[in-house]
Design an enzyme around this catalytic site. Structure first.
Site, PDB file in Angstrom:
ATOM      1  N   ASP A 177      -0.274  30.292  -0.540  1.00 51.59           N
ATOM      2  CA  ASP A 177      -1.335  29.826  -1.708  1.00 51.59           C
ATOM      3  C   ASP A 177      -2.627  29.522  -1.119  1.00 51.59           C
ATOM      4  O   ASP A 177      -2.648  28.435  -0.283  1.00 51.59           O
ATOM      5  CB  ASP A 177      -0.583  28.767  -2.437  1.00 51.59           C
ATOM      6  CG  ASP A 177      -1.274  28.287  -3.626  1.00 51.59           C
ATOM      7  OD1 ASP A 177      -2.650  28.938  -3.965  1.00 51.59           O
ATOM      8  OD2 ASP A 177      -0.903  27.492  -4.368  1.00 51.59           O
TER       9      ASP A 177
ATOM     10  N   ASN B  16     -14.397  37.479 -11.161  1.00 52.75           N
ATOM     11  CA  ASN B  16     -15.023  38.617 -11.977  1.00 52.75           C
ATOM     12  C   ASN B  16     -16.396  38.352 -12.106  1.00 52.75           C
ATOM     13  O   ASN B  16     -16.957  37.072 -11.559  1.00 52.75           O
ATOM     14  CB  ASN B  16     -14.250  38.689 -13.082  1.00 52.75           C
ATOM     15  CG  ASN B  16     -14.368  37.587 -14.220  1.00 52.75           C
ATOM     16  OD1 ASN B  16     -15.317  36.959 -14.250  1.00 52.75           O
ATOM     17  ND2 ASN B  16     -13.209  36.959 -14.515  1.00 52.75           N
TER      18      ASN B  16
ATOM     19  N   GLY C 108      -4.839  35.450 -12.123  1.00 51.10           N
ATOM     20  CA  GLY C 108      -4.299  35.735 -10.750  1.00 51.10           C
ATOM     21  C   GLY C 108      -5.044  34.680  -9.732  1.00 51.10           C
ATOM     22  O   GLY C 108      -5.052  33.427 -10.285  1.00 51.10           O
TER      23      GLY C 108
ATOM     24  N   ASP D 121      -7.993  33.631  -8.834  1.00 51.78           N
ATOM     25  CA  ASP D 121      -9.268  32.976  -9.701  1.00 51.78           C
ATOM     26  C   ASP D 121      -8.652  31.950 -10.584  1.00 51.78           C
ATOM     27  O   ASP D 121      -9.306  30.761 -10.448  1.00 51.78           O
ATOM     28  CB  ASP D 121     -10.043  34.129 -10.673  1.00 51.78           C
ATOM     29  CG  ASP D 121     -11.422  33.673 -10.899  1.00 51.78           C
ATOM     30  OD1 ASP D 121     -11.820  32.800 -10.637  1.00 51.78           O
ATOM     31  OD2 ASP D 121     -12.005  34.473 -11.735  1.00 51.78           O
TER      32      ASP D 121
ATOM     33  N   SER E  74      -8.929  42.359  -5.130  1.00 49.65           N
ATOM     34  CA  SER E  74      -8.892  43.430  -5.754  1.00 49.65           C
ATOM     35  C   SER E  74      -7.516  44.153  -6.061  1.00 49.65           C
ATOM     36  O   SER E  74      -7.432  45.153  -6.613  1.00 49.65           O
ATOM     37  CB  SER E  74      -9.948  44.920  -5.385  1.00 49.65           C
ATOM     38  OG  SER E  74     -10.950  44.455  -5.878  1.00 49.65           O
ATOM     39  N   THR E  75      -6.576  43.579  -5.214  1.00 51.23           N
ATOM     40  CA  THR E  75      -5.330  44.293  -5.339  1.00 51.23           C
ATOM     41  C   THR E  75      -4.226  43.716  -6.305  1.00 51.23           C
ATOM     42  O   THR E  75      -3.115  44.201  -6.236  1.00 51.23           O
ATOM     43  CB  THR E  75      -4.573  44.130  -3.938  1.00 51.23           C
ATOM     44  OG1 THR E  75      -4.129  42.620  -3.542  1.00 51.23           O
ATOM     45  CG2 THR E  75      -5.362  44.504  -2.734  1.00 51.23           C
ATOM     46  N   GLY E  76      -4.790  42.840  -7.123  1.00 52.06           N
ATOM     47  CA  GLY E  76      -4.020  42.210  -8.370  1.00 52.06           C
ATOM     48  C   GLY E  76      -4.387  43.093  -9.615  1.00 52.06           C
ATOM     49  O   GLY E  76      -4.220  44.253  -9.679  1.00 52.06           O
TER      50      GLY E  76
ATOM     51  N   TYR F 112      -6.893  44.125 -10.684  1.00 52.57           N
ATOM     52  CA  TYR F 112      -8.215  45.107 -10.371  1.00 52.57           C
ATOM     53  C   TYR F 112      -7.618  46.469  -9.835  1.00 52.57           C
ATOM     54  O   TYR F 112      -8.137  47.412  -9.681  1.00 52.57           O
ATOM     55  CB  TYR F 112      -9.427  44.642  -9.669  1.00 52.57           C
ATOM     56  CG  TYR F 112     -10.528  43.809 -10.171  1.00 52.57           C
ATOM     57  CD1 TYR F 112     -10.072  43.462 -11.566  1.00 52.57           C
ATOM     58  CD2 TYR F 112     -11.481  43.434  -9.566  1.00 52.57           C
ATOM     59  CE1 TYR F 112     -11.010  42.825 -12.548  1.00 52.57           C
ATOM     60  CE2 TYR F 112     -12.437  42.689 -10.510  1.00 52.57           C
ATOM     61  CZ  TYR F 112     -12.262  42.195 -11.597  1.00 52.57           C
ATOM     62  OH  TYR F 112     -13.054  41.539 -12.371  1.00 52.57           O
TER      63      TYR F 112
HETATM   64  P1  ADP Z   1      -8.196  41.060  -8.579  1.00 55.13           P
HETATM   65  O1  ADP Z   1      -8.735  40.833 -10.007  1.00 55.13           O
HETATM   66  O2  ADP Z   1      -9.471  41.166  -7.473  1.00 55.13           O
HETATM   67  O3  ADP Z   1      -7.217  41.995  -8.468  1.00 55.13           O
HETATM   68  P2  ADP Z   1      -6.113  38.840  -8.499  1.00 55.13           P
HETATM   69  O4  ADP Z   1      -6.145  37.390  -8.626  1.00 55.13           O
HETATM   70  O5  ADP Z   1      -5.520  39.742  -9.719  1.00 55.13           O
HETATM   71  O6  ADP Z   1      -7.513  39.319  -8.398  1.00 55.13           O
HETATM   72  O7  ADP Z   1      -5.262  39.330  -7.191  1.00 55.13           O
HETATM   73  C1  ADP Z   1      -5.751  39.476  -5.950  1.00 55.13           C
HETATM   74  C2  ADP Z   1      -4.849  38.727  -5.127  1.00 55.13           C
HETATM   75  O8  ADP Z   1      -4.525  37.425  -4.967  1.00 55.13           O
HETATM   76  C3  ADP Z   1      -3.445  39.561  -5.239  1.00 55.13           C
HETATM   77  O9  ADP Z   1      -3.003  40.085  -3.996  1.00 55.13           O
HETATM   78  C4  ADP Z   1      -2.557  38.256  -5.696  1.00 55.13           C
HETATM   79  O10 ADP Z   1      -1.159  38.661  -5.521  1.00 55.13           O
HETATM   80  C5  ADP Z   1      -3.158  37.157  -4.944  1.00 55.13           C
HETATM   81  N1  ADP Z   1      -3.089  35.833  -5.237  1.00 55.13           N
HETATM   82  C6  ADP Z   1      -2.643  35.402  -6.692  1.00 55.13           C
HETATM   83  N2  ADP Z   1      -2.628  34.242  -6.670  1.00 55.13           N
HETATM   84  C7  ADP Z   1      -2.775  33.629  -5.526  1.00 55.13           C
HETATM   85  C8  ADP Z   1      -3.021  32.375  -4.970  1.00 55.13           C
HETATM   86  N3  ADP Z   1      -2.576  31.358  -5.262  1.00 55.13           N
HETATM   87  N4  ADP Z   1      -3.320  32.510  -3.214  1.00 55.13           N
HETATM   88  C9  ADP Z   1      -3.397  33.684  -2.635  1.00 55.13           C
HETATM   89  N5  ADP Z   1      -3.394  34.610  -3.132  1.00 55.13           N
HETATM   90  C10 ADP Z   1      -3.148  34.786  -4.596  1.00 55.13           C
END
Ligand code: ADP
Length: 175
Positions: free
Chosen positions: A12, A26, A34, A36, A123-125, A127
């Site tokens: 995390d 964003n 996510g 953010d 961007s891998t979540g 987006y």
């Molecule tokens: P995006 O909109 O850029 O795709 P996301 O937050 O949806 O952003 O996802 C980006 C990445 O962050 C994903 O691989 C997700 O698994 C990861 N993620 C989500 N929560 C955490 C966290 N607490 N620490 C690290 N990575 C995270």
């Protein structure tokens, strides 16, 4: 040499004690889901106030760009907010915009004399960027930047999901 300065971990990002963590934000910088959302929750309400001040000055943060705030209640001293591209077909400059998100975050780290920074898998979540492709761009861009810059001394890729963690390790072991 550059490889020694890169680390891949699963975890995390909000818990990391580094000079800056990078937020996959964003364009409005107002928080969201996510990583953010997790960063804003852990940093506390002062973070959104700092973001609002930036947005008042610049209007919005387009894909590929990055800005810096303090870390507020995080253990990290700063948050660098960057905006990755939303993945559509791959033909809308997504690779270039994703590389720019990494490059501009690294540039801001250098400008602020930061020694250690941590990236999520931008961007891998939500987006929707294909994970293998995004990891290839992330690693290649960071490695190339470190070849030409002494700072940051350390870059950590923080993978939240094991799918990304395995992809990153596979690529990292090949370079
Ligand atoms: P995006 O909109 O850029 O795709 P996301 O937050 O949806 O952003 O996802 C980006 C990445 O962050 C994903 O691989 C997700 O698994 C990861 N993620 C989500 N929560 C955490 C966290 N607490 N620490 C690290 N990575 C995270």
């Amino acid at each position: 040499m550059q490889k020694n300065r890169i680390e891949v971990i699963q975890g995390d990002i909000t818990k990391l004690k580094v000079d800056a963590i990078i937020n996959a934000a964003n364009s409005s910088l107002m928080g969201g889901g996510g990583v953010d959302g997790a960063i804003h929750r852990a940093a506390g309400p002062k973070l959104v106030e700092e973001c609002k001040k930036i947005i008042r000055e610049i209007g919005s943060c387009p894909a590929g760009e990055a800005v810096i705030t303090s870390g507020c209640d995080l253990v990290a001293k700063y948050v660098i907010h960057t905006v990755g591209p939303v993945y559509r077909s791959g033909k809308n400059k997504e690779p270039e915009l994703l590389a720019n998100a990494y490059k501009n975050s690294l540039r801001i780290a250098v400008e602020n004399n930061l020694k250690s920074i941590a990236f999520p898998n931008i961007s891998t979540g939500i987006y929707g960027y294909p994970k293998e492709d995004a990891a290839g761009i992330a690693i290649a861009t960071v490695k190339d930047f470190l070849k030409h810059n002494d700072l940051p001394e350390k870059v950590i890729f923080v993978c939240f999901d094991y799918e990304n963690y395995n992809i990153y390790n596979d690529i990292f072991n090949r370079i």
